[in-house]
Write a protein that holds these residues in place. Structure first.
Motif: not given
Length: 115
Positions: A68-76, A81-85
């Motif tokens: 799931n590396r792509m999902a982890l990178d996208a979450l990073v 970009r945003k302080e709160k998700v």
């Protein structure tokens, strides 16, 4: 469990039981590992089995993170970009970029949550 020669005569961990009171809607598995009559070699056997289970779990988590590396990178990137998700944003990223095997497992677990 292991190819280690000391596992040949290992006495397994004690009885497993589930405690429904630990968290509403969740069952926590407990394993009884010690008793007052346990010998030193049995304690070593239990330590070895616990270590094997921890190592196995670690390997599973590392494999899941690699899949799931792509999902982890996208979450990073999202967190940079945003302080709160919000939770729904995380779910959206995971469902769009997660590995199909893990998404199927997640769906299976969601069925159990409804029970």
């Amino acid at each position: 469990m292991s190819n280690h020669p000391d596992y040949e005569h290992i006495r397994g961990l004690g009885q497993n039981y589930f405690d429904p009171s630990s968290e509403p809607g969740r069952f926590t598995q407990y394993t009884v590992t010690l008793d007052m009559n346990q010998t030193r070699s049995e304690a070593v056997d239990v330590d070895m089995e616990v270590e094997a289970r921890l190592n196995g779990s670690y390997r599973q988590v590392m494999e899941m993170m690699q899949r799931n590396r792509m999902a982890l990178d996208a979450l990073v990137e999202l967190l940079l970009r945003k302080e709160k998700v919000q939770g729904d944003e995380i779910v959206q990223v995971v469902e769009s970029l997660g590995h199909p095997q893990d998404l199927a497992q997640r769906a299976e677990w969601a069925d159990y949550e409804l029970l």
